[in-house]
Enzyme design. Structure first.
Site, PDB file in Angstrom:
ATOM      1  N   ASP A   1     -11.397   1.330  -0.963  1.00 53.48           N
ATOM      2  CA  ASP A   1     -11.426   2.755  -0.625  1.00 53.48           C
ATOM      3  C   ASP A   1     -12.422   3.571  -1.449  1.00 53.48           C
ATOM      4  O   ASP A   1     -12.556   4.767  -1.212  1.00 53.48           O
ATOM      5  CB  ASP A   1     -10.040   3.372  -0.806  1.00 53.48           C
ATOM      6  CG  ASP A   1      -9.167   3.226   0.432  1.00 53.48           C
ATOM      7  OD1 ASP A   1      -9.723   3.041   1.525  1.00 53.48           O
ATOM      8  OD2 ASP A   1      -7.931   3.283   0.304  1.00 53.48           O
TER       9      ASP A   1
ATOM     10  N   GLU B   1       0.863  -0.638  -5.105  1.00 54.43           N
ATOM     11  CA  GLU B   1      -0.289   0.276  -5.107  1.00 54.43           C
ATOM     12  C   GLU B   1       0.272   1.666  -5.428  1.00 54.43           C
ATOM     13  O   GLU B   1       0.817   2.346  -4.565  1.00 54.43           O
ATOM     14  CB  GLU B   1      -0.985   0.245  -3.747  1.00 54.43           C
ATOM     15  CG  GLU B   1      -2.301   1.029  -3.723  1.00 54.43           C
ATOM     16  CD  GLU B   1      -2.107   2.499  -3.394  1.00 54.43           C
ATOM     17  OE1 GLU B   1      -2.301   3.326  -4.311  1.00 54.43           O
ATOM     18  OE2 GLU B   1      -1.766   2.802  -2.259  1.00 54.43           O
TER      19      GLU B   1
ATOM     20  N   ASP C   1       0.840  -1.188   0.000  1.00 50.75           N
ATOM     21  CA  ASP C   1       0.000   0.000   0.000  1.00 50.75           C
ATOM     22  C   ASP C   1       0.884   1.250   0.000  1.00 50.75           C
ATOM     23  O   ASP C   1       1.892   1.306   0.704  1.00 50.75           O
ATOM     24  CB  ASP C   1      -0.893  -0.025   1.245  1.00 50.75           C
ATOM     25  CG  ASP C   1      -1.979   1.035   1.212  1.00 50.75           C
ATOM     26  OD1 ASP C   1      -2.585   1.220   0.151  1.00 50.75           O
ATOM     27  OD2 ASP C   1      -2.215   1.662   2.258  1.00 50.75           O
TER      28      ASP C   1
END
Length: 488
Positions: A388, A335, A288
């Protein structure tokens, strides 16, 4: 390949939250029957502030809430009646406070009933997992001080990890420490069973690793030297992202930043240990905020928002050279969503890791948009959406009419209700080697099933899948789609 994004907590397990029990194994059966190769989950560490899996009290530990009490009972480790396990009023929502209270009650009973006869296994587990002793002590001391943040513990000697204080609390809180070690052993035991089952059914477990750690974590307490903290252990500067189209003030995450020069001097050993820990849990790993390895956004501690931050160079290639040498076969996905500078793009190209594309981001009317379906390459992982953002149906119902019209013309569908099916069909036909669909889109759910609203506290990470939705018709539909699009 193709796969589904579904967090463990979203499974329809007994006890009010998804767990590593029967329903997890049934989901693996569904994936195999559907011709899917990948099960992607969110981080599985103990959830912290706001129940976020991205604000965990440890980068190594597992979340005890995900332990299946039914499985413990089947193995003869725990005895209880069904009515002693929490039964939620709403099966599609996690009531975290009641789940935590009930799970703690049952796990403490399990500890009392079975810790003694598992002593050899617990000793071996502690010896082979160097982090667990400090994590168990951290959690026990935090409970002792009524859950206050470790930087506010009233006893400075344990805050600063003075040897005499460590010895004192290890003795005083011995049983509580053993309980938390016991929970970590149970989590790993159940996780190992699930991973083995996945391997037997040709399903890869795809994990998610936040780049940063929580300020209130065993990691910052145990290794303060790795972070930009002052002598009182207060952060000097913290993480976030700058203002953009989505937020006028940016995002102030508040995580302590790394002392990258110190970590580099020590050959990134702490990071390598962390990545080895991830490789024990997963077959594939999403990093991430990969952007933060090229350059990170640094905000003064105590700032009201992210507007006063600045970009600072991170170690880039030096870290990934060390990682590739230490763990050469680790499958990593970057990501790279957000502000990808030339330095970020250069680092991503050098590593060779696939980046991410999100189909619902691609219809702003600009065909040069990297998320527009005509701009995808083989070396990327493509999604209809992520945890998200809104579900595809929720997105379509709220989209600007021009944006929705552009999507309809591009993907050749009509009617808002047909958006999830059209997006999934288009996704599978993209050239990307890997495509992932959130389970909410597989089921065609509206925005009520969304997992997270970034930069908000409360009302997130709640959605659970209804029992009985994994039908044979649904698995056959995706099996045929995988065959038609040559994904296997």
């Amino acid at each position: 390949r193709s796969g589904i994004l579904l967090h463990i907590s979203s499974l329809p397990s007994p006890g009010g939250i998804g767990s590593l029990g029967k329903e997890a194994f049934e989901f693996v059966d569904f994936l195999q029957a559907a011709g899917m190769r990948i099960w992607q989950v969110l981080p599985v560490g103990p959830t912290g502030y706001g129940n976020s899996p991205y604000q965990s009290s440890s980068v190594f530990a597992g979340n005890p809430l995900l332990i299946s009490c039914r499985k413990l009972r089947e193995e003869g480790l725990l005895s209880y009646r069904d009515e002693e396990e929490f039964i939620p009023d709403d099966p599609e929502t996690v009531d975290y406070e009641r789940v935590k209270e009930n799970k703690d009650f049952l796990l403490r009973r399990c500890f009392a009933q079975s810790a003694g006869r598992l002593q050899p296994q617990l000793k071996a587990f502690e010896e082979t997992h160097a982090w667990v002793s400090d994590f168990a002590l951290f959690t026990a001391v935090k409970n002792h001080f009524n859950q206050v943040m470790w930087t506010k513990w009233p006893d400075e000697s344990i805050r600063l990890r003075k040897p005499e204080a460590l010895k004192k609390y290890r003795e005083e809180l011995r049983d509580e420490i053993r309980f938390h070690l016991f929970c970590q052993y149970l989590f790993r035991r159940q996780w190992s069973d699930l991973r083995k089952y996945c391997a037997e059914h040709n399903v890869l477990l795809f994990g998610d690793m936040p780049i940063y750690v929580a300020e209130d974590s065993a990691d910052t307490w145990t290794h303060p030297e790795n972070f930009q903290l002052d002598r009182h252990r207060t952060p000097k500067r913290v993480a976030g992202v700058p203002p953009d189209l989505f937020s006028e003030t940016g995002q102030l995450w508040g995580n302590p930043l790394y002392r990258w020069h110190y970590l580099r001097f020590h050959r990134f050993d702490w990071w390598i240990d962390r990545m080895r820990g991830m490789s024990e849990l997963y077959d594939m790993l999403r990093i991430d905020h990969f952007i933060g390895f090229a350059n990170y956004y640094s905000i003064p501690y105590g700032a009201p928002d992210a507007k006063t931050g600045k970009w600072v160079k991170a170690p880039g290639k030096a870290f990934f050279k060390r990682l590739k040498a230490a763990i050469p076969n680790m499958e990593i996905i970057a990501e790279d969503l957000g502000e990808a500078s030339p330095r970020v793009k250069k680092l991503l190209s050098w590593t060779g890791y696939p980046g991410m594309k999100v189909l619902t981001f691609g219809f702003d009317g600009d065909e040069t948009n990297p998320h527009f379906p005509g701009n995808y390459s083989e070396n990327c992982v493509a999604y209809t959406g992520t945890h998200d953002n809104d579900t595809t149906l929720g997105w379509a119902r709220k989209a600007d009419p021009k944006v929705l019209d552009f999507a309809m013309r591009t993907l050749n569908f009509s009617g808002v209700e047909n958006a999830p099916e059209a997006f999934i069909q288009a996704l599978f036909r993209l050239p990307c080697e890997t495509v992932i669909v959130p389970m909410q889109d597989v089921l065609g759910l509206d925005g009520y099933a969304r997992m997270n609203f970034p930069s908000t506290i409360g009302g997130n990470w709640l959605w659970r899948m209804k029992p009985g939705v994994l039908t044979q018709d649904l698995s056959m539909k995706y099996y045929l789609l995988n065959k038609q699009t040559d994904r296997r």
